[in-house]
Design an enzyme around this catalytic site. Structure first.
Site, PDB file in Angstrom:
ATOM      1  N   TYR A 170       8.126  -1.183   6.286  1.00  0.00           N
ATOM      2  CA  TYR A 170       7.591  -0.940   4.944  1.00  0.00           C
ATOM      3  C   TYR A 170       8.608  -0.269   4.027  1.00  0.00           C
ATOM      4  O   TYR A 170       8.950  -0.812   2.966  1.00  0.00           O
ATOM      5  CB  TYR A 170       6.302  -0.125   5.045  1.00  0.00           C
ATOM      6  CG  TYR A 170       5.718   0.257   3.712  1.00  0.00           C
ATOM      7  CD1 TYR A 170       5.308  -0.715   2.806  1.00  0.00           C
ATOM      8  CD2 TYR A 170       5.568   1.596   3.351  1.00  0.00           C
ATOM      9  CE1 TYR A 170       4.774  -0.367   1.572  1.00  0.00           C
ATOM     10  CE2 TYR A 170       5.029   1.950   2.123  1.00  0.00           C
ATOM     11  CZ  TYR A 170       4.639   0.962   1.237  1.00  0.00           C
ATOM     12  OH  TYR A 170       4.113   1.314   0.024  1.00  0.00           O
ATOM     13  N   GLU A 177      13.805  -4.884  -1.568  1.00  0.00           N
ATOM     14  CA  GLU A 177      13.277  -5.702  -2.664  1.00  0.00           C
ATOM     15  C   GLU A 177      13.559  -5.040  -4.007  1.00  0.00           C
ATOM     16  O   GLU A 177      13.992  -5.699  -4.965  1.00  0.00           O
ATOM     17  CB  GLU A 177      11.761  -5.878  -2.492  1.00  0.00           C
ATOM     18  CG  GLU A 177      11.349  -6.712  -1.295  1.00  0.00           C
ATOM     19  CD  GLU A 177       9.835  -6.762  -1.146  1.00  0.00           C
ATOM     20  OE1 GLU A 177       9.136  -6.510  -2.152  1.00  0.00           O
ATOM     21  OE2 GLU A 177       9.356  -7.046  -0.044  1.00  0.00           O
TER      22      GLU A 177
END
Length: 225
Positions: A170, A177
């Site tokens: 995560y 990103e």
């Protein structure tokens, strides 16, 4: 909290109480299709993980060559996830259409909206962490789903990884990103200013306008806690 939950779903992290993936009616055809779908994508992501690690290991500057090596596989395996929206819409799996749409298009936005349109970030080092985290997450996810559909005991190791991988996947995945998206924005701004790429200018017959640069900026707001 809602934004954090949405970002976790975008990585396809496990729900605390996952719903069974059999069809509501228990039809054999639906189950066979889902087994084939999940198995194919598990294999696809596993091969993409291999390509990523092989590229990094075979060259001291492997990160800069990653995108060119994997793009022909990355785009179809990630785009195939659009079918998961269809699966929800037709009742093939018991998941919400809206939540699944957010999950799928958050990834597609990176693959097609950032990486495909912005060559300047394709060679950045964050590509390596992005691909490794995405691939690991998807291999585990699709393998877990396949075993569930086959109605056999889930191996303890797979179960542990399924519910533990997010601790690393995560934060690393989200950070990768965000780094790529932020680095892409000035290049996208320049591209849109020079060519109106992926934008719709007024006036037009639909009386509708869209600026691709501002669209990307709005999407980046979803990363704000």
């Amino acid at each position: 909290a809602a934004d954090s939950s949405a970002r976790a779903q975008a990585l396809h992290l496990p729900h605390p109480h996952p719903l069974p993936l059999s069809t509501p009616s228990g039809t054999m055809l639906g189950t066979v299709y889902l087994v084939l779908y999940n198995s194919a994508l598990c294999i696809g992501w596993a091969y993409l993980l291999y390509l990523t690690l092989d590229t990094l290991a075979s060259s001291p500057d492997g990160a800069s060559a990653l995108y060119a090596r994997v793009v022909d596989l990355l785009e179809p395996v990630q785009s195939a996830a659009v079918l998961e929206i269809v699966h929800c819409a037709v009742g093939l799996v018991r998941s919400g259409v809206f939540a699944t749409t957010l999950q799928v298009f958050s990834r597609i936005g990176i693959v097609w909206g950032i990486l495909r349109t912005t060559p300047e970030v394709q060679t950045h080092g964050a590509m390596a962490s992005l691909l490794i985290m995405w691939s690991l997450t998807e291999v585990v996810r699709y393998a877990f789903y396949t075993v569930q559909l086959l109605k056999v005991p889930v191996p303890a190791a797979l179960l542990w990884v399924r519910y533990s991988l997010f601790i690393v996947a995560y934060p690393v995945g989200i950070t990768s990103e965000l780094v790529l998206a932020v680095l892409a924005t000035p290049h996208i701004q320049k591209m849109v200013a020079e060519t109106d790429a992926y934008s719709i200018r007024l006036p037009n017959a639909w009386n509708f306008g869209l600026d691709y640069y501002w669209l990307i900026l709005c999407c980046l707001l979803l990363y704000v806690p």
